[in-house]
Motif scaffolding. Structure first.
Motif, short mmCIF file in Angstrom:
data_model
loop_
_atom_site.label_atom_id
_atom_site.label_comp_id
_atom_site.label_asym_id
_atom_site.label_seq_id
_atom_site.Cartn_x
_atom_site.Cartn_y
_atom_site.Cartn_z
N GLU A 27 80.30 88.10 53.19
CA GLU A 27 80.94 89.43 53.15
C GLU A 27 80.49 90.20 51.90
OE1 GLU A 27 85.11 88.84 53.45
OE2 GLU A 27 85.06 88.34 55.59
N THR A 28 80.30 89.45 50.82
CA THR A 28 79.77 90.10 49.60
C THR A 28 78.34 90.57 49.84
OG1 THR A 28 81.16 88.65 48.24
CG2 THR A 28 79.32 89.78 47.15
N ARG A 29 77.58 89.76 50.55
CA ARG A 29 76.18 90.09 50.82
C ARG A 29 76.06 91.32 51.72
NH1 ARG A 29 72.28 86.41 54.67
NH2 ARG A 29 70.46 87.80 54.68
N TYR A 30 76.87 91.37 52.79
CA TYR A 30 76.74 92.45 53.77
C TYR A 30 77.65 93.64 53.46
CZ TYR A 30 74.05 89.29 56.70
OH TYR A 30 73.10 88.45 57.20
N GLY A 31 78.51 93.51 52.48
CA GLY A 31 79.39 94.62 52.15
C GLY A 31 80.42 94.85 53.24
N ASP A 32 80.51 96.10 53.70
CA ASP A 32 81.50 96.45 54.73
C ASP A 32 80.96 96.26 56.14
OD1 ASP A 32 83.25 97.14 52.75
OD2 ASP A 32 82.59 99.24 52.69
N LYS A 33 79.82 95.60 56.27
CA LYS A 33 79.22 95.47 57.61
C LYS A 33 80.06 94.60 58.53
CE LYS A 33 74.91 94.39 59.98
NZ LYS A 33 73.52 93.97 59.85
N PHE A 34 80.76 93.62 57.98
CA PHE A 34 81.63 92.83 58.83
C PHE A 34 82.80 92.30 58.02
CE2 PHE A 34 79.82 89.09 56.95
CZ PHE A 34 80.69 88.05 57.24
N GLN B 80 85.83 79.49 54.12
CA GLN B 80 86.23 80.65 53.32
C GLN B 80 85.19 80.96 52.25
OE1 GLN B 80 90.03 79.23 52.01
NE2 GLN B 80 91.15 80.17 53.73
N ASP B 81 84.67 79.91 51.58
CA ASP B 81 83.63 80.14 50.57
C ASP B 81 82.39 80.76 51.19
OD1 ASP B 81 85.24 79.09 48.59
OD2 ASP B 81 84.42 77.05 48.77
N TYR B 82 81.99 80.24 52.34
CA TYR B 82 80.79 80.77 52.99
C TYR B 82 80.99 82.22 53.41
CZ TYR B 82 77.18 81.55 56.45
OH TYR B 82 76.14 82.07 57.17
N LEU B 83 82.15 82.54 54.02
CA LEU B 83 82.41 83.91 54.46
C LEU B 83 82.50 84.87 53.28
CD1 LEU B 83 84.95 83.34 57.37
CD2 LEU B 83 82.57 84.06 57.52
N TYR B 84 83.05 84.38 52.16
CA TYR B 84 83.11 85.27 50.99
C TYR B 84 81.70 85.65 50.54
CZ TYR B 84 83.91 87.00 46.28
OH TYR B 84 83.91 87.77 45.16
N ILE B 85 80.82 84.65 50.53
CA ILE B 85 79.43 84.92 50.13
C ILE B 85 78.79 85.93 51.08
CG2 ILE B 85 77.13 83.89 49.89
CD1 ILE B 85 78.55 81.29 49.07
N LEU C 108 79.30 76.32 62.78
CA LEU C 108 79.54 77.28 63.86
C LEU C 108 79.73 78.68 63.32
CD1 LEU C 108 81.97 75.16 66.08
CD2 LEU C 108 79.49 75.33 66.21
N VAL C 109 80.45 78.80 62.19
CA VAL C 109 80.64 80.12 61.57
C VAL C 109 79.29 80.66 61.08
CG1 VAL C 109 81.69 81.31 59.62
CG2 VAL C 109 83.03 79.65 60.94
N GLU C 110 78.47 79.80 60.48
CA GLU C 110 77.17 80.24 59.99
C GLU C 110 76.29 80.73 61.12
OE1 GLU C 110 73.49 78.53 57.24
OE2 GLU C 110 75.36 77.42 57.44
N MET D 50 81.66 84.52 43.48
CA MET D 50 80.46 84.19 44.26
C MET D 50 79.86 82.86 43.77
SD MET D 50 78.17 85.17 46.55
CE MET D 50 78.20 86.95 46.70
N VAL D 51 79.72 82.69 42.47
CA VAL D 51 79.13 81.47 41.94
C VAL D 51 80.01 80.27 42.26
CG1 VAL D 51 78.50 80.27 39.80
CG2 VAL D 51 77.87 82.66 40.12
N THR D 52 81.34 80.45 42.17
CA THR D 52 82.26 79.35 42.49
C THR D 52 82.12 78.93 43.94
OG1 THR D 52 83.82 80.15 40.83
CG2 THR D 52 84.66 78.64 42.51
#
Length: 610
Positions: free
Chosen positions: A451-458, A444-449, A481-483, A415-417
């Motif tokens: 997905e970690t934040r929302y868990g299994d929500k998406f 990919q970095d943004y989505l990892y952050i 656009l992804v954001e 997450m920090v990376t």
């Protein structure tokens, strides 16, 4: 002439402008008005002529429909099995319509058939003849012009099954007849005849006649006049216009009794009848005459307006010139406080602005030098501060990363990376254009952050053609656009969502798709997202991203010279899809010229290090 020239030279500038403007405006106004009137008059007259021709054509079509109805009735009666049986019988029924007979007898059935085709409003009688002596007559008036009826029957025999139309205008009738043939052997067995009232046909022309104020004529196949319909039963004695009729349709001009007419005619290919509309030229030019009055009124109103505007123009030019002349005299005498109004945006306003700026520059020259030195020091300080702050943040994040790694917290390390990578991309990376492989790494970095934040929500899936890796696009384009997809699609959803990012090459274009099955957006929300509203300047007021969809689209327009395309479709409750198309410019990895990236070795080196 010499006196006139001297008089003009001695006029004030205001009067010169006024008189010249009025003279030019008057000439142009008259020429334009006359030209416009002639053109409009021609168009209006031609349009009225076309409408009149349409009315005549509509009348011809109505007559054709009427005769089609009668002809269909004839076909029905002629092909009826009872009629066929009667005309081939050895004991035919002979009647003049006065005898009584059984309802169920063959004669009764034939009478009912004739009643179906007979209407006393537009028919005088209808009669069925048989070569075997059969005779069935249906008429209100028993008087029959035997000679005329015989002629119509002879013409029907010559036509051999086709309907014929015979002019009996002296009787106020037109005869319609058809030869009946045996349905099996096609042998002639009789004649079906009807007499149609010309008065009924004349009534059919009233609407066309009144709407055009015209004379309506109906001619038979030999160009003989069947009816003439005109208001107040007026007539045109000169019939030489009939010789000018040729073909099935057309029009020509004709003068009769001192009155000009536009003659429009339409001939029916089925009946051979010709409808002629003689429309008075005064009717066609009626609208044009109204246009003439309107044009005169407009000329007078325009002339008055020209006088008013020319006077304003003259004062608007001469007045500022006087004020400028006076101010220059004061400046020449040493008065540096004099100023001219700068509210105007024309040449005079520009001249006043230059005059004022010249005085201000002389008075403020020393002050500007001092202020510039102060500004330069502030800029240098801000530049140093801008370098210190990001490095401090990077050091803090590296410390957190080291501590998490030491304790075996891999998720926190990742997450920090990712956060550090995004910060370096948005703050430290000064390049305006990045490779697709770099942009996808940001995503990919943004989505990892998230997905970690929302868990299994998406969950998310990225699929990009490897041939696009070396293609350059404006930085943070796809990431933005992804954001927006996460913010507007996933964040408010109450169900598990899926986010799909793809990139492919289609028809020489790099096509990127960002699609989610989140809450979607209404049309109002979509317009707000695409809007031009500026985002807050303070970081505390920003809820999500510093780049809106509108800013992305505008930047793409600039970089790719309006050749890039972006479309957004969304439906509440079903999700949103963004499609971005970027030109390849012929080769993968080669894009349009960068918009604001400085070209030097330091930038290249920093990009390679990244």
């Amino acid at each position: 002439m010499k006196y006139l020239k001297k008089w003009y030279i001695n006029l004030s500038i205001q009067r010169k402008i006024l008189y010249c403007t009025l003279g030019v405006a008057l000439v142009v106004l008259l020429a334009a008005s006359v030209s416009q009137y002639m053109s409009a008059s021609s168009i209006v007259t031609e349009q009225t002529r076309k409408q009149s021709a349409g009315v005549v054509n509509e009348l011809s079509v109505n007559l054709d429909h009427y005769f089609d109805m009668v002809r269909n009735s004839f076909e029905y009666i002629a092909n009826n099995s009872t009629v066929q049986e009667e005309l081939e019988s050895d004991e035919p029924y002979k009647s003049d319509g006065t005898e009584l007979y059984s309802y169920y007898s063959r004669s009764g059935q034939i009478r009912r058939l004739l009643l179906q085709g007979y209407t006393s409003i537009y028919m005088k009688d209808i009669q069925l003849y048989g070569y075997n002596g059969a005779n069935h007559l249906l008429a209100n008036n028993r008087e029959i012009h035997e000679k005329t009826a015989q002629i119509s029957c002879e013409l029907a025999e010559q036509a051999k099954g086709r309907c014929i139309y015979y002019n009996a205008s002296e009787e106020g009738l037109m005869y319609m007849a058809k030869q009946i043939k045996d349905s099996l052997t096609m042998k002639p067995v009789g004649i079906l005849r009807a007499s149609i009232k010309l008065s009924y046909l004349k009534k059919m022309t009233i609407t066309a006649r009144d709407s055009l104020a015209a004379h309506i004529f109906l001619l038979d196949n030999d160009k003989n006049v069947l009816i003439e319909s005109a208001e107040n039963d007026a007539t045109i004695s000169d019939r030489s216009w009939i010789e000018k009729i040729s073909g099935n349709t057309g029009e020509f001009l004709f003068t009769a009794d001192g009155q000009g007419y536009d003659c429009v005619y339409q001939r029916s290919s089925d009946t051979g009848l010709t409808v002629v509309g003689m429309i008075p030229m005064s009717f066609l030019q009626k609208t044009a005459r109204g246009l003439q009055k309107t044009t005169i009124m407009l000329i007078l109103a325009s002339l008055m307006l020209c006088i008013f505007l020319a006077n304003i123009l003259a004062k608007g030019i001469a007045g500022p010139i006087k004020r400028t002349s006076k101010a220059m005299q004061q400046f020449a005498e040493g008065d540096f406080s004099v100023r001219l109004p700068e509210g105007r945006r024309d040449e005079i306003g520009t001249m006043n602005s230059v005059f004022n700026q010249t005085i201000e520059k002389i008075e403020q020259l020393i002050k500007q030098v001092v202020e510039m030195e102060t500004v330069n020091k502030d800029i240098e300080f801000q530049a140093l501060q801008a370098q210190i702050n990001p490095h401090f943040l990077y050091n803090v994040l590296d410390t957190i990363n080291w501590m998490a790694r030491k304790k075996g917290e891999d998720n926190i390390c990742h997450m920090v990376t990712s956060i550090s990578s995004l910060m370096r991309a948005s703050i430290s990376n000064k390049r305006s254009m990045v490779y697709i492989r770099e942009e996808i790494k940001y995503v990919q970095d943004y989505l990892y952050i998230q997905e970690t934040r929302y868990g299994d929500k998406f969950t998310s899936y990225i699929e990009v053609d490897e041939r696009l890796n070396e293609l350059e696009i404006p930085k943070m384009t796809i990431q933005t656009l992804v954001e927006n997809a996460v913010i507007h699609g996933v964040e408010n959803a109450t169900w598990d969502c899926f986010l799909y990012v793809s990139g492919e090459i289609t028809d020489g274009m790099a096509v990127f798709t960002v699609k989610d099955d989140g809450v979607g957006m209404s049309q109002e929300q979509l317009e707000k997202l695409m809007g031009t509203e500026e985002e807050p300047d303070h970081e505390a007021e920003r809820t999500h991203t510093h780049l809106g969809v509108y800013a992305v689209r505008k930047r793409l327009d600039y970089v790719y010279q309006n050749k890039a395309r972006m479309s957004i479709t969304s439906e509440p409750g079903k999700g949103t899809q963004v499609i971005l198309e970027i030109p390849m410019n012929g080769n993968v990895g080669v894009t349009y010229r960068k918009c604001d990236e400085p070209v030097n070795e330091n930038n290249k080196k920093r990009g390679d290090e990244r």
